[in-house]
Design a protein around this motif. Sequence first.
Motif, PDB file in Angstrom:
ATOM      1  N   ALA A 177       0.859  -1.185   0.000  1.00 26.52           N
ATOM      2  CA  ALA A 177       0.000   0.000   0.000  1.00 26.52           C
ATOM      3  C   ALA A 177       0.894   1.234   0.000  1.00 26.52           C
ATOM      4  CB  ALA A 177      -0.878  -0.008   1.229  1.00 26.52           C
ATOM      5  N   THR A 219       0.982   5.782  -1.103  1.00 25.12           N
ATOM      6  CA  THR A 219       0.417   6.797  -2.002  1.00 25.12           C
ATOM      7  C   THR A 219       1.472   7.232  -3.007  1.00 25.12           C
ATOM      8  OG1 THR A 219      -0.999   7.576  -0.240  1.00 25.12           O
ATOM      9  CG2 THR A 219      -0.687   9.074  -2.078  1.00 25.12           C
ATOM     10  N   ARG A 237       2.449  10.134  -5.413  1.00 26.44           N
ATOM     11  CA  ARG A 237       2.141  11.544  -5.703  1.00 26.44           C
ATOM     12  C   ARG A 237       2.843  11.932  -6.980  1.00 26.44           C
ATOM     13  NH1 ARG A 237       2.591  10.878  -0.465  1.00 26.44           N
ATOM     14  NH2 ARG A 237       0.705  11.307   0.718  1.00 26.44           N
ATOM     15  N   CYS A 263      -1.757   0.540 -11.442  1.00 23.56           N
ATOM     16  CA  CYS A 263      -2.602   0.282 -10.272  1.00 23.56           C
ATOM     17  C   CYS A 263      -3.253  -1.098 -10.319  1.00 23.56           C
ATOM     18  CB  CYS A 263      -3.686   1.351 -10.150  1.00 23.56           C
ATOM     19  SG  CYS A 263      -3.011   2.902  -9.598  1.00 23.56           S
ATOM     20  N   ASP A 303      -3.788  -1.825  -4.053  1.00 22.96           N
ATOM     21  CA  ASP A 303      -4.009  -1.148  -2.764  1.00 22.96           C
ATOM     22  C   ASP A 303      -3.367   0.226  -2.670  1.00 22.96           C
ATOM     23  OD1 ASP A 303      -5.506  -3.245  -1.889  1.00 22.96           O
ATOM     24  OD2 ASP A 303      -3.744  -4.329  -1.126  1.00 22.96           O
ATOM     25  N   SER A 360      -2.804   4.222  -3.434  1.00 21.14           N
ATOM     26  CA  SER A 360      -3.655   5.329  -3.882  1.00 21.14           C
ATOM     27  C   SER A 360      -2.777   6.347  -4.616  1.00 21.14           C
ATOM     28  CB  SER A 360      -4.382   5.969  -2.708  1.00 21.14           C
ATOM     29  OG  SER A 360      -3.450   6.378  -1.758  1.00 21.14           O
ATOM     30  N   VAL A 361      -3.435   7.158  -5.425  1.00 15.96           N
ATOM     31  CA  VAL A 361      -2.689   8.064  -6.302  1.00 15.96           C
ATOM     32  C   VAL A 361      -3.194   9.483  -6.111  1.00 15.96           C
ATOM     33  CG1 VAL A 361      -2.185   8.628  -8.719  1.00 15.96           C
ATOM     34  CG2 VAL A 361      -2.404   6.241  -8.029  1.00 15.96           C
ATOM     35  N   GLU A 362      -2.259  10.415  -6.010  1.00 21.08           N
ATOM     36  CA  GLU A 362      -2.641  11.838  -6.037  1.00 21.08           C
ATOM     37  C   GLU A 362      -2.029  12.437  -7.293  1.00 21.08           C
ATOM     38  OE1 GLU A 362      -1.520  13.898  -2.496  1.00 21.08           O
ATOM     39  OE2 GLU A 362      -2.656  12.514  -1.241  1.00 21.08           O
TER      40      GLU A 362
END
Length: 309
Positions: A98, A100, A102, A121, A126, A128-130
């Motif tokens: 997991a 993020t 960025r 992805c 699991d 997450s993407v910004e």
Amino acid sequence: MSRLHAHVGTIRQLEILCALQEHGSVVAAARALHLTQPTVSMQLRKLSEAVGLPLYFQVGRRLQLTDAGREMVSSAREILSCFERLDMRLTKMRGLTAGTLRIAVVTTAKYFIPHLIGEFCKLYPDISVELKVGNREQIAQRMAEGLDDFCVFSHPPKKEEYLLTEFLPNRLVAIAPEQHELAGRERIPLEEFARAPFLMREAGSGTRYAIERHMERFDCELNVRMTIESNEAIKHMVMAGMGVSILSEHTWNVGGEAGIAILDVEHLPIKTNWYLARLGSKPVTPVAEALLEYVQREERLKGLKKVEL
Ligand code: PGA
């Protein structure tokens, strides 16, 4: 150890043979793998010698694989995909479950980065993407502040502490409305193209930066009629007959090229590349490292490439 095992060269040679089968010529295979033509020819020759059988022959301008070549490609694909699976398992073992990612991209990259991130992805469901989008100047500012794991530019600011990974070609091509008098002509002189009313991206745009530098290089001045802050708006203005422009061909990935003509102008397209840029001093997270490895595998970027114009 089998004779083949002892002599068949590197994984790279197998990749080259697969690229040859896919692209049909040494030149195209070299281009796809970002290698020089002599390197590709030499590696293919070494592979043929190691196998002791010809792997391909010339038919007109294309290379055809022999039966031995085809057998080899089919096994090579299995071997390469086995490596890819191993790579993924190892990455997972290194602890990437997991996190993020960025990432900040210049506006022109928004046409293909979502597809790349989407595929990435799927491998790591699991994370997450910004994702931030802005023009070159805005993304350069984020880069300087170290806000993201990566920034995507085709003209990254030049600073020693920026580490760059080139990953995809970017061609800026001349466009006009379909009915334009220049449409369909061959080898239009750059000076003649430059006289047509031109629709330019805003100050701070990387596209504009590339166009201005290119025109300066050829000592040519554009007849700028409007400044517009969006690739889509420029495309629609062109379709509406307001003028000509130069935009990245990735812009057609969304909405296609209906209504516009791509012009054959001397000294165009402008050939640049996309880079992932990161700050050398910023620690690389496991997710960022996985993305870096991901884009470095040529195979995975295939779907993002436009056919040569
Ligand atoms: P832009 O940047 O979207 O700001 O024009 C594109 C680029 O850097 O090529």
